[in-house]
Write a protein that holds these residues in place. Structure first.
Motif, PDB file in Angstrom:
ATOM      1  N   LEU A  34       0.820  -1.201   0.000  1.00 18.62           N
ATOM      2  CA  LEU A  34       0.000   0.000   0.000  1.00 18.62           C
ATOM      3  C   LEU A  34       0.861   1.261   0.000  1.00 18.62           C
ATOM      4  N   LEU A  35       1.926   1.259   0.809  1.00 19.54           N
ATOM      5  CA  LEU A  35       2.800   2.429   0.876  1.00 19.54           C
ATOM      6  C   LEU A  35       3.559   2.645  -0.428  1.00 19.54           C
ATOM      7  N   VAL A  36       3.956   1.561  -1.086  1.00 23.30           N
ATOM      8  CA  VAL A  36       4.645   1.693  -2.373  1.00 23.30           C
ATOM      9  C   VAL A  36       3.725   2.350  -3.401  1.00 23.30           C
ATOM     10  N   GLN A  37       2.470   1.911  -3.432  1.00 29.35           N
ATOM     11  CA  GLN A  37       1.510   2.521  -4.352  1.00 29.35           C
ATOM     12  C   GLN A  37       1.280   3.991  -4.001  1.00 29.35           C
ATOM     13  N   GLN A  38       1.180   4.270  -2.718  1.00 30.07           N
ATOM     14  CA  GLN A  38       0.961   5.648  -2.281  1.00 30.07           C
ATOM     15  C   GLN A  38       2.159   6.529  -2.617  1.00 30.07           C
ATOM     16  N   LYS A  39       3.353   6.015  -2.423  1.00 34.76           N
ATOM     17  CA  LYS A  39       4.557   6.771  -2.737  1.00 34.76           C
ATOM     18  C   LYS A  39       4.637   7.066  -4.233  1.00 34.76           C
ATOM     19  N   SER A  40       4.341   6.075  -5.058  1.00 33.82           N
ATOM     20  CA  SER A  40       4.381   6.265  -6.499  1.00 33.82           C
ATOM     21  C   SER A  40       3.399   7.349  -6.930  1.00 33.82           C
ATOM     22  N   ALA A  41       2.178   7.313  -6.374  1.00 34.11           N
ATOM     23  CA  ALA A  41       1.175   8.321  -6.723  1.00 34.11           C
ATOM     24  C   ALA A  41       1.598   9.703  -6.260  1.00 34.11           C
ATOM     25  N   GLN A  42       2.191   9.790  -5.074  1.00 34.47           N
ATOM     26  CA  GLN A  42       2.617  11.090  -4.549  1.00 34.47           C
ATOM     27  C   GLN A  42       3.776  11.671  -5.355  1.00 34.47           C
ATOM     28  N   TYR A  43       4.703  10.822  -5.809  1.00 33.05           N
ATOM     29  CA  TYR A  43       5.801  11.333  -6.626  1.00 33.05           C
ATOM     30  C   TYR A  43       5.309  11.758  -8.008  1.00 33.05           C
ATOM     31  N   GLU A  44       4.303  11.084  -8.526  1.00 36.18           N
ATOM     32  CA  GLU A  44       3.713  11.529  -9.789  1.00 36.18           C
ATOM     33  C   GLU A  44       3.084  12.918  -9.622  1.00 36.18           C
ATOM     34  N   THR A  45       2.415  13.110  -8.493  1.00 37.50           N
ATOM     35  CA  THR A  45       1.841  14.428  -8.212  1.00 37.50           C
ATOM     36  C   THR A  45       2.926  15.483  -8.079  1.00 37.50           C
ATOM     37  N   TYR A  46       4.004  15.131  -7.386  1.00 42.13           N
ATOM     38  CA  TYR A  46       5.118  16.074  -7.224  1.00 42.13           C
ATOM     39  C   TYR A  46       5.727  16.429  -8.572  1.00 42.13           C
ATOM     40  N   GLN A  47       5.972  15.444  -9.436  1.00 40.53           N
ATOM     41  CA  GLN A  47       6.557  15.709 -10.755  1.00 40.53           C
ATOM     42  C   GLN A  47       5.623  16.559 -11.603  1.00 40.53           C
ATOM     43  N   TYR A  48       4.331  16.341 -11.455  1.00 35.64           N
ATOM     44  CA  TYR A  48       3.348  17.145 -12.186  1.00 35.64           C
ATOM     45  C   TYR A  48       3.481  18.621 -11.811  1.00 35.64           C
ATOM     46  N   PHE A  49       3.449  18.894 -10.491  1.00 39.88           N
ATOM     47  CA  PHE A  49       3.554  20.279 -10.051  1.00 39.88           C
ATOM     48  C   PHE A  49       4.950  20.856 -10.321  1.00 39.88           C
ATOM     49  N   ARG A  50       5.988  20.035 -10.291  1.00 35.96           N
ATOM     50  CA  ARG A  50       7.334  20.516 -10.588  1.00 35.96           C
ATOM     51  C   ARG A  50       7.428  20.986 -12.036  1.00 35.96           C
ATOM     52  N   ASP A  51       6.914  20.186 -12.981  1.00 33.67           N
ATOM     53  CA  ASP A  51       6.942  20.583 -14.389  1.00 33.67           C
ATOM     54  C   ASP A  51       6.093  21.827 -14.620  1.00 33.67           C
ATOM     55  N   TYR A  52       4.968  21.866 -13.944  1.00 34.08           N
ATOM     56  CA  TYR A  52       4.086  23.039 -14.079  1.00 34.08           C
ATOM     57  C   TYR A  52       4.794  24.294 -13.556  1.00 34.08           C
ATOM     58  N   HIS A  53       5.483  24.173 -12.429  1.00 41.70           N
ATOM     59  CA  HIS A  53       6.179  25.318 -11.853  1.00 41.70           C
ATOM     60  C   HIS A  53       7.306  25.793 -12.756  1.00 41.70           C
ATOM     61  N   ARG A  54       8.016  24.851 -13.337  1.00 41.81           N
ATOM     62  CA  ARG A  54       9.085  25.226 -14.249  1.00 41.81           C
ATOM     63  C   ARG A  54       8.540  25.998 -15.444  1.00 41.81           C
ATOM     64  N   GLU A  55       7.420  25.550 -15.978  1.00 43.39           N
ATOM     65  CA  GLU A  55       6.855  26.244 -17.132  1.00 43.39           C
ATOM     66  C   GLU A  55       6.406  27.647 -16.761  1.00 43.39           C
ATOM     67  N   LEU A  56       5.765  27.779 -15.589  1.00 46.46           N
ATOM     68  CA  LEU A  56       5.341  29.112 -15.155  1.00 46.46           C
ATOM     69  C   LEU A  56       6.538  30.016 -14.908  1.00 46.46           C
ATOM     70  N   GLN A  57       7.630  29.459 -14.402  1.00 42.41           N
ATOM     71  CA  GLN A  57       8.842  30.270 -14.242  1.00 42.41           C
ATOM     72  C   GLN A  57       9.354  30.755 -15.595  1.00 42.41           C
ATOM     73  N   THR A  58       9.308  29.883 -16.596  1.00 44.61           N
ATOM     74  CA  THR A  58       9.714  30.293 -17.954  1.00 44.61           C
ATOM     75  C   THR A  58       8.838  31.420 -18.457  1.00 44.61           C
ATOM     76  N   VAL A  59       7.524  31.298 -18.247  1.00 41.39           N
ATOM     77  CA  VAL A  59       6.607  32.355 -18.680  1.00 41.39           C
ATOM     78  C   VAL A  59       6.925  33.666 -17.965  1.00 41.39           C
ATOM     79  N   CYS A  60       7.154  33.599 -16.649  1.00 43.86           N
ATOM     80  CA  CYS A  60       7.448  34.812 -15.879  1.00 43.86           C
ATOM     81  C   CYS A  60       8.722  35.498 -16.392  1.00 43.86           C
TER      82      CYS A  60
END
Length: 534
Positions: A481-507
């Motif tokens: 259960l924790l492995v599945q939860q960790k995988s989902a949480q890192y996917e969420t983190y990578q999603y927001f990380r890529d989004y933040h990088r793009e917004l920084q480029t726009v800024c």
């Protein structure tokens, strides 16, 4: 709300029934309360009548009838049936319910539903443990004294004849419940639907066990507080109540039976199975499954599956609302937007005119993409763009923090698995050491194994809050259960990380565009002022 309770009594002492109805009793220990002379004390207020018998000689008349028909002679036979009609405490204040009225209701109810039986009808006004609710006891001899006419609830011919025993079926019980509801509604008293299953089914045994456990816990806590220590536990829970609380906690979050099954096992160590259309539960400290019907209707298959569907629908609606409130966060799709190159600090562009020309064209393209990007996403001000960037950055940080916390839990579970394996592999050696007559030599010969066993046992006890060692299956399930939860949480983190990088480029591109346009505006203003002066 009037409720109906039923108990089958195998005690052959009919006189004990009369004593309980007439004299004061300790409800916790079910023993009579005596005065200073050792005599039983009458209850302060009670109403006492008989049906087909003299109430004061109920015990003798029942014994004579049993001897006449040679029934109720064995210890395992049901000697009498005990019904309790318990009225809502608010009926006294809101509807003027009195002991006399409750006794009249009890007599009417007994005559209508237990004809032909010897019965005692007694109303108490003090309530259980002085709770104040008026309640009526109806106690009938299990053996019928007189023939009666056929009733709607009778299934067999012998259910209407004298010399045969009271036969309580499901249909008969439903009739008794419906009869009580009709009387209470006629009298204008509070009433609930007794024909519907109880949401939480608490038996008399569990009720008294909870009260005794709470009393013992309160007494223990008083001793602890007398020493200046705050007690850790203030509410006693029966085993069934612990199961109910665990199910309630998981059922509020689960969106499917599979998720409910997995979370209940991982967080509370309770197995659940779906067998023949019913749910059953098995805690780690039991050997036999407990059926949902013993816990209540809110813990069975039909109710929980409907709750899971509602949770799934609510999650979809929340997701849709989130998209509506913050569509940019949810609908982010990574683009090919790149940073605008600063020609003034680009050495290669300064050295090569052709490369500089190529960079200028590329910059114009990126500027155009940036302008299109901010128009498409509705960034009408630079402040709004920066606020969105900061919001995404905070969500990225939270997602990373959640993933790190899950990593720490996973690390702890891996350590538990390691030490549990070490414990199991050396357990037999340590058992032989304990049985050895010469423990000194045995410890020297198996020093490594014994040291590993003691190390593993100490670690497992430190990480087991209830003092019980976990099983390997439970740990592996938790790890999965924790492995599945960790995988989902890192996917969420990578999603927001890529989004933040793009917004920084726009800024940064927006800042570059504004830095270029600002000098041009100042130059145009200066030329306009010069022309005006000429």
């Amino acid at each position: 709300m009037a409720i109906l309770k039923h108990f089958a009594v195998k005690n052959a002492d009919y006189g004990a029934v009369i004593d309980y109805l007439k004299y004061q009793h300790d409800e916790f220990h079910l023993v009579p309360i005596l005065d200073e002379n050792g005599n039983s004390m009458l209850r302060d207020e009670f109403y006492f009548d008989g049906l087909n018998c003299n109430p004061e000689a109920f015990d003798l008349e029942c014994e004579l009838l049993n001897q006449q028909y040679h029934k109720n002679q064995r210890y395992d036979e049901i000697k009498c049936h005990h019904y309790i009609i318990s009225h809502d405490p608010m009926d006294v204040a809101d509807h003027g319910l009195t002991g006399e009225q409750a006794q009249a209701i009890g007599m009417e109810y007994a005559k209508a539903n237990f004809p032909g039986h010897q019965a005692l009808v007694c109303t108490h006004t003090d309530g259980s443990n002085n709770s104040g609710n008026i309640h009526t006891h109806i106690i009938i001899n299990s053996l019928r004294k007189e023939d009666i006419a056929s009733q709607l609830y009778t299934e067999r011919a012998i259910d209407c004849k004298a010399g045969y025993k009271h036969h309580l079926t499901k249909e008969y019980l439903r009739h008794l419940q419906g009869s009580l509801m009709d009387i209470c509604q006629r009298e204008g008293l509070y009433q609930v639907d007794l024909l519907s299953p109880a949401a939480e089914k608490i038996t008399q045994q569990e009720y008294h066990a909870q009260r005794r456990g709470q009393l013992n816990l309160d007494m223990a806590n008083m001793e602890i507080m007398a020493e200046g220590i705050a007690p850790m536990k203030t509410k006693f829970e029966t085993n069934k109540e612990k199961i109910r609380n665990a199910i309630n906690d998981i059922a509020e979050r689960a969106k499917s039976f599979e998720e409910f099954q997995r979370l209940l096992k991982a967080e509370y160590g309770i197995q659940v199975k779906d067998h023949r259309g019913r749910f059953s539960y098995l805690p780690s400290d039991r050997q036999k499954f407990i059926s949902a019907r013993k816990l209540g209707s809110h813990y069975d298959r039909e109710y929980l599956l409907q709750l899971f569907e509602e949770n799934a629908l609510a999650a979809e609606q929340n997701q849709a609302q989130w998209v509506q409130d913050d569509p940019i966060t949810i609908l982010f799709i990574k683009s090919d937007l790149r940073l605008v190159v600063d020609l003034q600090n680009c050495i290669k562009a300064q050295q090569s005119r052709a490369y500089a020309q190529k960079v200028k064209i590329s910059n114009l393209q990126q500027m155009a993409k940036t302008v299109a990007y901010i128009q498409e996403h509705g960034y009408d001000t630079q402040e709004k763009l920066q606020d969105t960037t900061d919001t995404i950055q905070s969500k990225m940080a939270k997602a990373r923090s959640d993933a790190k916390l899950t990593e720490a839990k996973l690390k702890r579970v891996n350590e538990q698995i390691h030490y549990l394996g070490q414990y199991l592999s050396t357990k037999s050696v340590y058992a032989d050491f304990l049985k050895s007559t010469n423990k000194k030599d045995s410890r020297q010969n198996h020093a490594d194994e014994i040291a590993k066993y003691e190390e593993a046992l100490q670690f497992l006890k430190q990480h087991s809050p209830d003092g019980k060692l976990p099983t390997m299956n439970d740990l592996r399930s938790e790890k999965e259960l924790l492995v599945q939860q960790k995988s989902a949480q890192y996917e969420t983190y990578q999603y927001f990380r890529d989004y933040h990088r793009e917004l920084q480029t726009v800024c940064e591109n927006v800042n570059h565009i504004l830095d270029i346009s600002q000098p041009k505006q100042q130059e145009q203003k200066r030329l306009h002022q010069s022309e005006h002066s000429l």
